[in-house]
Design a protein around this motif. Sequence first.
Motif, PDB file in Angstrom:
ATOM      1  N   ARG A   2       0.835  -1.188   0.000  1.00 16.48           N
ATOM      2  CA  ARG A   2       0.000   0.000   0.000  1.00 16.48           C
ATOM      3  C   ARG A   2       0.870   1.238   0.000  1.00 16.48           C
ATOM      4  NH1 ARG A   2      -3.599  -1.577   5.025  1.00 16.48           N
ATOM      5  NH2 ARG A   2      -2.120  -3.233   5.191  1.00 16.48           N
ATOM      6  N   ASN A   3       0.317   2.296  -0.542  1.00 17.43           N
ATOM      7  CA  ASN A   3       1.085   3.548  -0.521  1.00 17.43           C
ATOM      8  C   ASN A   3       0.779   4.312   0.776  1.00 17.43           C
ATOM      9  OD1 ASN A   3      -1.328   4.940  -0.887  1.00 17.43           O
ATOM     10  ND2 ASN A   3      -1.063   5.142  -3.091  1.00 17.43           N
ATOM     11  N   GLN A   6      -2.822   5.561   1.378  1.00 19.96           N
ATOM     12  CA  GLN A   6      -3.783   4.531   1.772  1.00 19.96           C
ATOM     13  C   GLN A   6      -3.625   4.200   3.260  1.00 19.96           C
ATOM     14  OE1 GLN A   6      -2.825   1.461  -1.025  1.00 19.96           O
ATOM     15  NE2 GLN A   6      -4.260   2.235  -2.590  1.00 19.96           N
ATOM     16  N   VAL A  23      -8.551  -2.306  -3.785  1.00 18.70           N
ATOM     17  CA  VAL A  23      -7.965  -1.287  -4.665  1.00 18.70           C
ATOM     18  C   VAL A  23      -6.540  -1.655  -5.022  1.00 18.70           C
ATOM     19  CG1 VAL A  23      -7.239   1.136  -4.759  1.00 18.70           C
ATOM     20  CG2 VAL A  23      -9.488   0.542  -3.853  1.00 18.70           C
ATOM     21  N   VAL A  24      -5.788  -2.183  -4.050  1.00 20.02           N
ATOM     22  CA  VAL A  24      -4.403  -2.591  -4.308  1.00 20.02           C
ATOM     23  C   VAL A  24      -4.379  -3.715  -5.336  1.00 20.02           C
ATOM     24  CG1 VAL A  24      -2.382  -3.688  -3.266  1.00 20.02           C
ATOM     25  CG2 VAL A  24      -3.503  -1.794  -2.094  1.00 20.02           C
ATOM     26  N   GLU A  26      -6.618  -4.390  -7.711  1.00 14.99           N
ATOM     27  CA  GLU A  26      -6.973  -3.851  -9.026  1.00 14.99           C
ATOM     28  C   GLU A  26      -5.809  -3.089  -9.647  1.00 14.99           C
ATOM     29  OE1 GLU A  26     -10.593  -1.592  -8.989  1.00 14.99           O
ATOM     30  OE2 GLU A  26     -11.720  -3.221  -8.048  1.00 14.99           O
ATOM     31  N   GLN A  27      -5.078  -2.339  -8.824  1.00 16.69           N
ATOM     32  CA  GLN A  27      -3.914  -1.616  -9.347  1.00 16.69           C
ATOM     33  C   GLN A  27      -2.844  -2.590  -9.832  1.00 16.69           C
ATOM     34  OE1 GLN A  27      -2.769   1.001  -6.150  1.00 16.69           O
ATOM     35  NE2 GLN A  27      -4.289   2.580  -6.724  1.00 16.69           N
ATOM     36  N   ASN A  28      -2.637  -3.681  -9.099  1.00 13.72           N
ATOM     37  CA  ASN A  28      -1.662  -4.696  -9.524  1.00 13.72           C
ATOM     38  C   ASN A  28      -2.093  -5.344 -10.843  1.00 13.72           C
ATOM     39  OD1 ASN A  28       0.164  -4.319  -7.501  1.00 13.72           O
ATOM     40  ND2 ASN A  28      -0.758  -5.853  -6.143  1.00 13.72           N
ATOM     41  N   ARG A  29      -3.371  -5.633 -10.972  1.00 13.76           N
ATOM     42  CA  ARG A  29      -3.873  -6.234 -12.214  1.00 13.76           C
ATOM     43  C   ARG A  29      -3.642  -5.289 -13.392  1.00 13.76           C
ATOM     44  NH1 ARG A  29      -9.618  -8.354 -10.066  1.00 13.76           N
ATOM     45  NH2 ARG A  29      -8.844 -10.137  -8.894  1.00 13.76           N
ATOM     46  N   LYS A  30      -3.939  -4.045 -13.211  1.00 15.46           N
ATOM     47  CA  LYS A  30      -3.738  -3.073 -14.296  1.00 15.46           C
ATOM     48  C   LYS A  30      -2.260  -2.963 -14.658  1.00 15.46           C
ATOM     49  CE  LYS A  30      -7.735  -0.116 -13.483  1.00 15.46           C
ATOM     50  NZ  LYS A  30      -8.194   1.213 -13.058  1.00 15.46           N
ATOM     51  N   ARG A  31      -1.418  -2.974 -13.643  1.00 14.05           N
ATOM     52  CA  ARG A  31       0.012  -2.829 -13.859  1.00 14.05           C
ATOM     53  C   ARG A  31       0.585  -4.039 -14.588  1.00 14.05           C
ATOM     54  NH1 ARG A  31       2.147  -2.074  -8.488  1.00 14.05           N
ATOM     55  NH2 ARG A  31       0.645  -0.435  -8.222  1.00 14.05           N
TER      56      ARG A  31
END
Length: 182
Positions: A2-3, A6, A23-24, A26-31
């Motif tokens: 997490r940043n 967050q 949210v973390v 989903e961000q990993n999936r996008k990345r």
Amino acid sequence: MRNPLQDQLLKAGLVKKNKVTQVVREQNRKRHGKGSSNAAPEPDAVDAQQLLAERAERDRALAAERNAQARANELKAQVRQIVEMHRVKREGEIDYRFTDGKAIRSVLVSDVLRAQLAKGALVIVRHGDSHELVPRAAAEKIRERDPEAIVLDHGRSDDGSGDASEDDDFYSQFKVPDDLVW
């Protein structure tokens, strides 16, 4: 993973822990390119797909047009070949006049050819810039491929009107001599 923002929101109690982990993820999936199916595609990708679809449709339309043109050329070549194979030799000194569109044309024929034209055994067809006489069987083959090539056919009435039969009934009482030449 997490940043810090967050973490601060979590400590302040503004978000719940399961929402932050979602949210973390989903961000990993996008990345990593494992985007979910409900994620909205990028506008550039949509534009590119739309351009590809338009180009494919335009290519299909051009190919269909080319195919239609090739088919028309093939039919014209077949008509030319049928006329050249079956044309009747024109000989004689009698001018046989007929209409081709708005123009009056004429061909030189003999008495036998003129009689065959009148009966419908011979048909006049357009062949390039000139006209040729062909037998009825060849004319039917030509009619299947290009009906516009047939200029004069006494054996087949092109009138689809019912008035012609009434006129024929009226004029049948007036006999015209067979030896009448115009």
